[in-house]
Design a protein around this motif. Structure first.
Motif, mmCIF file in Angstrom:
data_model
loop_
_atom_site.group_PDB
_atom_site.id
_atom_site.type_symbol
_atom_site.label_atom_id
_atom_site.label_comp_id
_atom_site.label_asym_id
_atom_site.label_seq_id
_atom_site.Cartn_x
_atom_site.Cartn_y
_atom_site.Cartn_z
ATOM 1 N N LYS A 1 24.231 0.809 8.176
ATOM 2 C CA LYS A 1 23.849 2.011 8.919
ATOM 3 C C LYS A 1 22.359 2.264 8.731
ATOM 4 O O LYS A 1 21.538 1.497 9.182
ATOM 5 N N LYS A 2 21.971 3.311 8.003
ATOM 6 C CA LYS A 2 20.549 3.620 7.823
ATOM 7 C C LYS A 2 19.969 3.006 6.549
ATOM 8 O O LYS A 2 18.767 3.070 6.322
ATOM 9 N N ASN A 3 20.807 2.443 5.712
ATOM 10 C CA ASN A 3 20.352 1.891 4.427
ATOM 11 C C ASN A 3 20.308 0.366 4.457
ATOM 12 O O ASN A 3 21.104 -0.273 5.141
ATOM 13 N N ARG A 4 19.385 -0.188 3.688
ATOM 14 C CA ARG A 4 19.265 -1.639 3.587
ATOM 15 C C ARG A 4 19.598 -2.041 2.145
ATOM 16 O O ARG A 4 19.016 -1.515 1.189
ATOM 17 N N LEU A 5 20.518 -2.977 1.999
ATOM 18 C CA LEU A 5 20.994 -3.422 0.698
ATOM 19 C C LEU A 5 20.491 -4.845 0.448
ATOM 20 O O LEU A 5 20.658 -5.716 1.296
ATOM 21 N N ARG A 6 19.857 -5.062 -0.689
ATOM 22 C CA ARG A 6 19.402 -6.410 -1.066
ATOM 23 C C ARG A 6 20.209 -6.846 -2.280
ATOM 24 O O ARG A 6 20.292 -6.123 -3.280
ATOM 25 N N ILE A 7 20.793 -8.030 -2.205
ATOM 26 C CA ILE A 7 21.616 -8.584 -3.285
ATOM 27 C C ILE A 7 20.946 -9.851 -3.794
ATOM 28 O O ILE A 7 20.579 -10.722 -3.006
ATOM 29 N N ILE A 8 20.799 -9.938 -5.113
ATOM 30 C CA ILE A 8 20.126 -11.077 -5.734
ATOM 31 C C ILE A 8 21.030 -11.629 -6.840
ATOM 32 O O ILE A 8 21.511 -10.880 -7.698
ATOM 33 N N LEU A 9 21.254 -12.940 -6.818
ATOM 34 C CA LEU A 9 22.027 -13.617 -7.855
ATOM 35 C C LEU A 9 21.154 -14.689 -8.489
ATOM 36 O O LEU A 9 20.584 -15.530 -7.777
ATOM 37 N N ASN A 10 21.017 -14.640 -9.808
ATOM 38 C CA ASN A 10 20.258 -15.647 -10.551
ATOM 39 C C ASN A 10 21.145 -16.247 -11.629
ATOM 40 O O ASN A 10 21.829 -15.513 -12.352
ATOM 41 N N ILE A 11 21.106 -17.559 -11.743
ATOM 42 C CA ILE A 11 21.805 -18.247 -12.831
ATOM 43 C C ILE A 11 20.758 -19.103 -13.541
ATOM 44 O O ILE A 11 20.291 -20.102 -12.994
ATOM 45 N N ASP A 12 20.376 -18.685 -14.739
ATOM 46 C CA ASP A 12 19.420 -19.436 -15.543
ATOM 47 C C ASP A 12 20.181 -20.362 -16.474
ATOM 48 O O ASP A 12 21.257 -20.027 -16.956
ATOM 49 N N ASN A 13 19.601 -21.528 -16.742
ATOM 50 C CA ASN A 13 20.216 -22.528 -17.609
ATOM 51 C C ASN A 13 21.649 -22.831 -17.134
ATOM 52 O O ASN A 13 22.616 -22.714 -17.880
ATOM 53 N N LEU A 14 21.737 -23.205 -15.881
ATOM 54 C CA LEU A 14 23.025 -23.432 -15.215
ATOM 55 C C LEU A 14 23.947 -24.368 -15.998
ATOM 56 O O LEU A 14 25.150 -24.151 -16.078
ATOM 57 N N LEU A 15 23.408 -25.420 -16.588
ATOM 58 C CA LEU A 15 24.227 -26.412 -17.284
ATOM 59 C C LEU A 15 24.482 -26.036 -18.751
ATOM 60 O O LEU A 15 25.037 -26.821 -19.503
ATOM 61 N N ASN A 16 24.074 -24.817 -19.137
ATOM 62 C CA ASN A 16 24.281 -24.312 -20.502
ATOM 63 C C ASN A 16 23.696 -25.258 -21.547
ATOM 64 O O ASN A 16 24.310 -25.539 -22.568
ATOM 65 N N GLN A 17 22.492 -25.726 -21.274
ATOM 66 C CA GLN A 17 21.791 -26.655 -22.156
ATOM 67 C C GLN A 17 21.438 -25.982 -23.478
ATOM 68 O O GLN A 17 20.936 -24.862 -23.497
ATOM 69 N N SER A 18 21.690 -26.658 -24.577
ATOM 70 C CA SER A 18 21.299 -26.158 -25.890
ATOM 71 C C SER A 18 19.886 -26.661 -26.165
ATOM 72 O O SER A 18 19.638 -27.862 -26.147
ATOM 73 N N TYR A 19 18.950 -25.733 -26.393
ATOM 74 C CA TYR A 19 17.554 -26.133 -26.608
ATOM 75 C C TYR A 19 16.835 -25.083 -27.442
ATOM 76 O O TYR A 19 17.312 -23.969 -27.612
ATOM 77 N N ARG A 20 15.682 -25.478 -27.941
ATOM 78 C CA ARG A 20 14.829 -24.565 -28.695
ATOM 79 C C ARG A 20 13.413 -24.683 -28.155
ATOM 80 O O ARG A 20 12.897 -25.783 -28.010
ATOM 81 N N ASP A 21 12.812 -23.536 -27.866
ATOM 82 C CA ASP A 21 11.461 -23.515 -27.339
ATOM 83 C C ASP A 21 10.472 -23.502 -28.500
ATOM 84 O O ASP A 21 10.612 -22.715 -29.435
ATOM 85 N N TYR A 22 9.464 -24.360 -28.437
ATOM 86 C CA TYR A 22 8.511 -24.494 -29.540
ATOM 87 C C TYR A 22 7.776 -23.190 -29.865
ATOM 88 O O TYR A 22 7.493 -22.906 -31.018
ATOM 89 N N LEU A 23 7.453 -22.375 -28.857
ATOM 90 C CA LEU A 23 6.681 -21.155 -29.110
ATOM 91 C C LEU A 23 7.508 -19.985 -29.629
ATOM 92 O O LEU A 23 6.959 -18.971 -30.051
ATOM 93 N N ASN A 24 8.813 -20.108 -29.617
ATOM 94 C CA ASN A 24 9.674 -19.038 -30.112
ATOM 95 C C ASN A 24 9.894 -19.232 -31.612
ATOM 96 O O ASN A 24 10.467 -20.229 -32.044
ATOM 97 N N ARG A 25 9.438 -18.288 -32.423
ATOM 98 C CA ARG A 25 9.584 -18.454 -33.872
ATOM 99 C C ARG A 25 11.034 -18.330 -34.331
ATOM 100 O O ARG A 25 11.370 -18.679 -35.457
ATOM 101 N N HIS A 26 11.921 -17.873 -33.467
ATOM 102 C CA HIS A 26 13.348 -17.884 -33.805
ATOM 103 C C HIS A 26 13.925 -19.293 -33.759
ATOM 104 O O HIS A 26 15.066 -19.512 -34.143
#
Length: 183
Positions: free
Chosen positions: A139-164
Motif C-alpha cells: 500500500k503506502k509503505n515500502r518493506l525491504r528484506i535482507i538475508l545474510n549468511i556469513d561463513n556459510l560452510l561453518n568453517q572453523s578458523y582463527r583470524d590473526y588480528l583477533n587476540r582471542h
C-alpha cells in the motif's frame, strides 16, 4: 621512525579469571609496504563482480624481523545478480531482487619468527558468504528484506588480528534477517 606496536612479553599473568598472555607497547624504526587493489566489473546490467586484494609487509629495521599484529594478505571476490524484472509470488511483487555470493581467502602469515608470539600464526582459510535482498510495496509503505549468511560452510578458523585467537575459533555460521520499513 618510532613505529609503536603491541608485542608479547612471553609472560602469562594469572588472574581470578585464568592465565592470560601479557603484552607491552614497543617502539622501533620500521618499513611498512603494501598494496590494496579493488575493482568492479559490470558483466551485464544484471551481473556485477567486485574483486579486491590486500598485501602488507612490515619489517623492523633494527632487528630485520617482521612486525607482529599486522594484517595477513587477503583476497576477496563478490558476485551479485540483480534480477532485472519484478518477480511475482502469489500476490507479492518482489522488486529490486538481488542475490550475491562472496568468497574470501586469508593467507597465513609466514614471515613471523615462532619466538615472536605466544602461538604460531593461524592457518590460511577460505570463507563463503551469501546474501539476498528485495523490496515489497505494501500500500503506502515500502518493506525491504535482507538475508545474510556469513561463513556459510561453518568453517572453523582463527583470524590473526583477533587476540582471542589464542583461546577460541572465530564465529561459525551466522544467519541474519533484517527488515526495514519506510513509511
Amino acid at each position: 621512525d618510532d613505529y609503536i606496536f603491541l608485542e608479547p612479553t612471553g609472560e602469562n599473568r594469572l588472574t581470578i579469571r585464568g592465565a592470560f598472555p601479557v603484552f607491552k607497547y614497543n617502539q622501533t624504526d620500521a618499513v611498512l609496504a603494501g598494496i590494496d587493489f579493488q575493482t568492479e566489473i559490470e558483466w551485464t546490467k544484471a551481473l556485477v563482480s567486485n574483486i579486491g586484494a590486500s598485501w602488507l609487509q612490515a619489517k623492523d629495521i633494527n632487528t630485520s624481523f617482521s612486525i607482529i599484529n599486522t594484517p595477513a594478505n587477503r583476497f576477496k571476490q563478490n558476485w551479485t545478480y540483480r534480477v532485472p524484472k519484478t518477480v511475482s509470488i502469489s500476490n507479492l511483487k518482489l522488486e529490486n531482487l538481488e542475490v550475491g555470493c562472496t568468497h574470501q581467502f586469508v593467507a597465513r602469515k609466514k614471515d613471523l619468527d615462532p619466538m615472536q608470539d605466544f602461538a604460531l600464526a593461524p592457518e590460511a582459510y577460505h570463507l563463503l558468504h551469501l546474501n539476498a535482498s528485495t523490496e515489497i510495496q505494501m500500500k503506502k509503505n515500502r518493506l525491504r528484506i535482507i538475508l545474510n549468511i556469513d561463513n556459510l560452510l561453518n568453517q572453523s578458523y582463527r583470524d590473526y588480528l583477533n587476540r582471542h585467537r589464542y583461546f577460541a575459533d572465530e564465529l561459525g555460521r551466522n544467519v541474519r534477517l533484517g527488515v526495514n520499513m519506510s513509511f
